[in-house]
Motif scaffolding. Structure first.
Motif, PDB file in Angstrom:
ATOM      1  N   MET A   1      -3.419  -0.120  -6.019  1.00  0.00           N
ATOM      2  CA  MET A   1      -2.049  -0.484  -5.177  1.00  0.00           C
ATOM      3  C   MET A   1      -1.637  -1.898  -5.897  1.00  0.00           C
ATOM      4  SD  MET A   1      -2.859   0.055  -1.358  1.00  0.00           S
ATOM      5  CE  MET A   1      -4.559   0.255  -1.374  1.00  0.00           C
ATOM      6  N   ALA A   2      -0.350  -2.079  -6.226  1.00  0.00           N
ATOM      7  CA  ALA A   2       0.179  -3.287  -6.704  1.00  0.00           C
ATOM      8  C   ALA A   2       0.596  -4.212  -5.775  1.00  0.00           C
ATOM      9  CB  ALA A   2       1.265  -2.819  -8.031  1.00  0.00           C
TER      10      ALA A   2
ATOM     11  N   GLY B   1       0.688  -1.214  -0.038  1.00  0.00           N
ATOM     12  CA  GLY B   1       0.020  -0.009   0.035  1.00  0.00           C
ATOM     13  C   GLY B   1       0.762   1.404  -0.134  1.00  0.00           C
ATOM     14  N   GLY B   2       1.976   1.273  -0.142  1.00  0.00           N
ATOM     15  CA  GLY B   2       2.961   2.402   0.003  1.00  0.00           C
ATOM     16  C   GLY B   2       2.969   3.221   0.985  1.00  0.00           C
ATOM     17  N   GLY B   3       2.681   2.445   2.276  1.00  0.00           N
ATOM     18  CA  GLY B   3       2.572   3.059   3.496  1.00  0.00           C
ATOM     19  C   GLY B   3       1.431   4.073   3.738  1.00  0.00           C
TER      20      GLY B   3
ATOM     21  N   GLY C   1      -7.081  -8.775  -1.427  1.00  0.00           N
ATOM     22  CA  GLY C   1      -8.518  -8.442  -1.398  1.00  0.00           C
ATOM     23  C   GLY C   1      -8.762  -7.121  -0.438  1.00  0.00           C
ATOM     24  N   LEU C   2      -8.006  -6.872   0.640  1.00  0.00           N
ATOM     25  CA  LEU C   2      -8.036  -5.694   1.370  1.00  0.00           C
ATOM     26  C   LEU C   2      -7.755  -4.504   0.338  1.00  0.00           C
ATOM     27  CD1 LEU C   2      -6.524  -7.205   4.735  1.00  0.00           C
ATOM     28  CD2 LEU C   2      -8.645  -5.819   4.329  1.00  0.00           C
TER      29      LEU C   2
ATOM     30  N   PRO D   1      -7.939  -2.056   9.949  1.00  0.00           N
ATOM     31  CA  PRO D   1      -8.719  -0.719   9.333  1.00  0.00           C
ATOM     32  C   PRO D   1      -7.673  -0.171   8.467  1.00  0.00           C
ATOM     33  CG  PRO D   1      -9.345  -1.054  11.607  1.00  0.00           C
ATOM     34  CD  PRO D   1      -8.208  -1.761  11.466  1.00  0.00           C
ATOM     35  N   TYR D   2      -7.984   0.511   7.547  1.00  0.00           N
ATOM     36  CA  TYR D   2      -7.098   1.612   6.526  1.00  0.00           C
ATOM     37  C   TYR D   2      -7.036   2.858   6.960  1.00  0.00           C
ATOM     38  CZ  TYR D   2      -5.732   3.887   2.374  1.00  0.00           C
ATOM     39  OH  TYR D   2      -5.161   4.558   1.431  1.00  0.00           O
TER      40      TYR D   2
END
Length: 204
Positions: A181-182, A24-26, A168-169, A203-204
């Motif tokens: 996101m890759a 997620g690149g942080g 999935g997330l 959670p995000y």
């Protein structure tokens, strides 16, 4: 669950958080609740400014035995974690995702608090281990359920679902308006003791 199985859960959590942070690149923030007969906050979304703090906490956290009151755990999550004071960014449009892990039938109702979460726009992922019951996982998970429910026969098998869960997330966050996101299979991660393991709650 027992201490031995808890170590597999610890490795699962560690690997998921690490993979989400890297993929997620942080951009992910993490919270963790350990629940049994009564829920306990391990850390909130704003406890650690860096995922490294969350990973260190996971390495050190103690096992808590007890019952399986999953509904109470979800209700606690709603009240104690999904608010701005605890670090939630839902109010500014940031996607929210919850992964609930259980190894048996809940001793209380899970449908109502899970519905509250889904109606609030939270993506719900249900992970069932061993004696978890399928219909209860379905009561908690978002739709389509085939990508929000994971079932494994043993705690050792949790490592086999990490990659699909992380994908999935990240997909749930992207669908909710986040940047793509890759997530790729990378080098086999080291577990919390430094040993190599097989290929690969938030959670995000």
């Amino acid at each position: 669950m027992g201490q031995e199985n808890f170590e597999h859960v610890r490795q699962f959590l560690y690997s998921v958080v690490k993979a989400l942070h890297e993929g997620g690149g942080g951009r992910f923030q993490f919270a963790l609740v350990q629940y049994s007969g009564s829920p306990k906050t391990e850390f909130q979304l704003n406890t650690y400014p860096s995922p490294l703090g969350a990973l260190a906490h996971i390495r050190a956290m103690a096992y808590r035995g007890g019952g399986t009151r999953t509904g109470l755990g979800l209700d606690f999550l709603i009240r104690a974690h999904l608010n701005a004071a605890a670090g939630s960014r839902a109010g500014v449009g940031v996607a929210q995702a919850v992964v609930i892990l259980t190894d048996g039938r809940s001793q209380d109702d899970v449908a109502e608090p899970a519905q509250v979460l889904r109606l609030a726009g939270v993506s719900m992922f249900a992970v069932g281990v061993q004696d978890a019951v399928d219909w209860e996982l379905r009561e908690m998970a978002s739709v389509p359920q085939d990508i929000h429910i994971f079932s494994v026969d043993s705690f050792q098998a949790l490592k086999g679902i990490i990659q699909d869960l992380v994908v999935g997330l990240c997909g749930a966050v992207t669908q909710a308006g986040g940047a793509p996101m890759a997530v790729e299979a990378k080098e086999v991660p080291r577990d919390v003791t430094g040993n190599n393991r097989g290929p690969v709650s938030l959670p995000y």
